[in-house]
Design an enzyme around this catalytic site. Structure first.
Site, PDB file in Angstrom:
ATOM      1  N   CYS A  14       7.971  53.897  32.888  1.00 34.20           N
ATOM      2  CA  CYS A  14       9.412  53.983  33.070  1.00 34.20           C
ATOM      3  C   CYS A  14      10.034  52.596  33.265  1.00 34.20           C
ATOM      4  CB  CYS A  14       9.756  54.950  34.203  1.00 34.20           C
ATOM      5  SG  CYS A  14      11.484  55.486  34.159  1.00 34.20           S
ATOM      6  N   HIS A 139       6.593  60.029  32.785  1.00 30.12           N
ATOM      7  CA  HIS A 139       5.845  59.825  34.029  1.00 30.12           C
ATOM      8  C   HIS A 139       4.542  60.619  34.078  1.00 30.12           C
ATOM      9  CE1 HIS A 139       8.816  57.475  36.299  1.00 30.12           C
ATOM     10  NE2 HIS A 139       9.703  58.135  35.556  1.00 30.12           N
ATOM     11  N   GLU A 141       1.983  59.781  35.724  1.00 33.94           N
ATOM     12  CA  GLU A 141       1.485  59.722  37.111  1.00 33.94           C
ATOM     13  C   GLU A 141       2.083  60.817  37.989  1.00 33.94           C
ATOM     14  OE1 GLU A 141       5.436  57.881  37.707  1.00 33.94           O
ATOM     15  OE2 GLU A 141       4.018  57.975  36.046  1.00 33.94           O
TER      16      GLU A 141
END
Length: 174
Positions: A14, A139, A141
């Site tokens: 990001c 994202h 993660e």
């Protein structure tokens, strides 16, 4: 010096993706990388999207090519914009395109809402020419635990397939 060291790797997600793209002049093998600009929707997009992991040199996506997975998106400036005509083709030829958005039929997402930012050919992740530096707008993660999203097969034992990115990083470090 850090990025030039063949024993080091980096991941930009990001805002980290935007930062690395802005610093591409100091990232070895990143000359054709795009910048990431305002979404075509002119709004912040925060939701789930579908992506496909492409065959690339990315050490983080090793063994994941062909995976079509949901992923969290949360950005207002994620549209890939290339500096020069032919940069996208150069990235393709060099195996540096790592991930792209798909529509609900599994086709490359070229339009909103399946392509949340308007990137050409749904591009949302690239790596440098030796695969040690990978940048992505969505994202991964945020989606490694099966309880954070939708249904995941029990075979993943509480982790989603995105967890493999981090296992790949560990494997690469040795």
């Amino acid at each position: 010096r850090f990025l030039a060291d063949p024993r080091k790797f980096a991941l930009g997600v990001c805002n980290g993706c935007q930062m690395f793209a802005a610093l591409k002049d100091i990232v070895p093998g990143a000359a054709a990388w795009p910048a990431f600009r305002r979404n075509r929707s002119e709004q912040f997009e925060a939701r789930w999207s579908l992506v496909e992991v492409l065959q690339s040199k990315s050490i983080l996506f090793d063994g994941m090519a062909g995976s079509k997975l949901p992923i969290a998106v949360a950005h207002g400036e994620g549209r890939a914009v290339f500096d020069a005509e032919g940069d996208l083709a150069r990235l393709k030829a060099a195996g540096q395109l790592a991930m792209r958005y798909l529509d609900h039929q599994g086709r490359v997402a070229t339009s909103y809402p399946f392509n949340p930012n308007g990137s050409p050919e749904g591009i949302t992740s690239v790596c440098n020419d030796d695969g040690r530096v990978t940048i992505l707008m969505p994202h991964a993660e945020r989606t490694i635990h099966g309880v954070t999203g939708s249904w995941w097969p029990q075979a993943f034992a509480g982790k989603t397939p995105w967890f493999r990115m981090f296992q790949n990083a560990r494997k690469w470090v040795g």
